[in-house]
Design a protein around this motif. Structure first.
Motif, PDB file in Angstrom:
ATOM      1  N   VAL A 123      -4.598   1.640  -1.673  1.00 51.86           N
ATOM      2  CA  VAL A 123      -3.653   2.749  -1.577  1.00 51.86           C
ATOM      3  C   VAL A 123      -2.513   2.354  -0.646  1.00 51.86           C
ATOM      4  N   LEU A 124      -1.283   2.422  -1.156  1.00 49.99           N
ATOM      5  CA  LEU A 124      -0.102   2.176  -0.341  1.00 49.99           C
ATOM      6  C   LEU A 124       0.899   3.296  -0.575  1.00 49.99           C
ATOM      7  N   ALA A 125       1.365   3.900   0.509  1.00 51.16           N
ATOM      8  CA  ALA A 125       2.422   4.904   0.377  1.00 51.16           C
ATOM      9  C   ALA A 125       3.639   4.248  -0.273  1.00 51.16           C
ATOM     10  N   PRO A 126       4.342   4.952  -1.155  1.00 47.99           N
ATOM     11  CA  PRO A 126       5.510   4.358  -1.830  1.00 47.99           C
ATOM     12  C   PRO A 126       6.511   3.731  -0.872  1.00 47.99           C
ATOM     13  N   SER A 127       6.778   4.392   0.250  1.00 50.54           N
ATOM     14  CA  SER A 127       7.750   3.839   1.193  1.00 50.54           C
ATOM     15  C   SER A 127       7.235   2.552   1.829  1.00 50.54           C
ATOM     16  N   ILE A 128       5.924   2.468   2.022  1.00 51.85           N
ATOM     17  CA  ILE A 128       5.331   1.260   2.585  1.00 51.85           C
ATOM     18  C   ILE A 128       5.434   0.120   1.585  1.00 51.85           C
ATOM     19  N   ALA A 129       5.122   0.413   0.331  1.00 50.21           N
ATOM     20  CA  ALA A 129       5.233  -0.610  -0.707  1.00 50.21           C
ATOM     21  C   ALA A 129       6.673  -1.112  -0.808  1.00 50.21           C
ATOM     22  N   ALA A 130       7.629  -0.190  -0.715  1.00 50.11           N
ATOM     23  CA  ALA A 130       9.038  -0.585  -0.797  1.00 50.11           C
ATOM     24  C   ALA A 130       9.414  -1.498   0.369  1.00 50.11           C
ATOM     25  N   GLN A 131       8.896  -1.195   1.550  1.00 53.84           N
ATOM     26  CA  GLN A 131       9.177  -2.051   2.713  1.00 53.84           C
ATOM     27  C   GLN A 131       8.610  -3.442   2.525  1.00 53.84           C
TER      28      GLN A 131
END
Length: 215
Positions: A123-131
């Motif tokens: 599980v990765l928050a979308p903003s974390i994945a984008a970073q």
């Protein structure tokens, strides 16, 4: 029942999280820890399925506690914090965390995230994945690095769905293929990326720029 340990040094925040999960029929909050040291001890004593781990705590921090918990048992750790620093994110994942969510996330996202991690998903928050994507794309090239392994279009598609939090049955339904086919593709992905689990497969693919830019 999903046995859950909640580690957060703020009593009010911790109480709110406990209340959220206590209201759900499929969770059992077996322990609360106000520090990394207590999280390690309580994880060993209670053997929860998932530890919901804050990063910044007095004494042993969340990253170090995650590393010890994961190394000592099959307990899975989901980081749940306010911090979006790239180094903290990578440190937590490299320590063995199965995911990274932000405290600004809606309650439904947190509940779904813990259920997914308990089921063996990443599980990765979308903003974390984008970073992570931005960091992978903006980093300096390494000298003498072997070319990135080639994934097929289907393998990349499946890995993107994994990174988005989908389970194997969910991916199978989404792509209208068999669950055994999904597992076979993931095994090929693990082999090509030289990893052993879904979390590292996602982070490795992000590091190498394999996942699509829109992820």
């Amino acid at each position: 029942m999903i046995r859950l340990l909640i580690a957060d040094d703020h009593p009010i925040v911790r109480a709110g999280i406990v209340g959220l999960f206590a209201a759900e029929h499929d969770f059992d909050v077996v322990a609360e820890a106000p520090s990394g040291e207590e999280a390690i001890a309580l994880a060993a004593a209670h053997r929860p399925e998932v530890v919901l781990m804050d990063l910044r705590m007095p004494g042993v921090g969340g990253v170090a506690a995650t590393r010890e918990i994961v190394a000592a048992s099959a307990v899975r750790v989901l980081v749940f914090t306010t911090y979006e620093d790239d180094d903290q994110i990578l440190a937590a994942i490299e320590a063995g965390a199965s995911g990274y969510l932000l405290k600004a996330a809606p309650a439904a996202e947190l509940l779904a995230g813990v259920r997914a991690v308990a089921a063996g998903q990443t599980v990765l928050a979308p903003s974390i994945a984008a970073q992570l994507v931005a960091r992978a794309q903006g980093g300096k090239p390494r000298p003498h690095v072997d070319p990135a392994p080639r994934l097929t279009a289907r393998e990349t598609e499946i890995l993107s769905l994994v990174a988005d939090g989908h389970s194997n049955p969910g991916i199978a339904a989404h792509l209208m293929i068999g669950e055994s086919t999904v597992k076979t593709h993931l095994l090929h992905v693990f082999e090509k990326l030289e990893v052993n689990d879904r979390t590292r497969a996602v982070t490795r693919a992000l590091e190498l720029g394999i996942l699509p830019r829109q992820f």
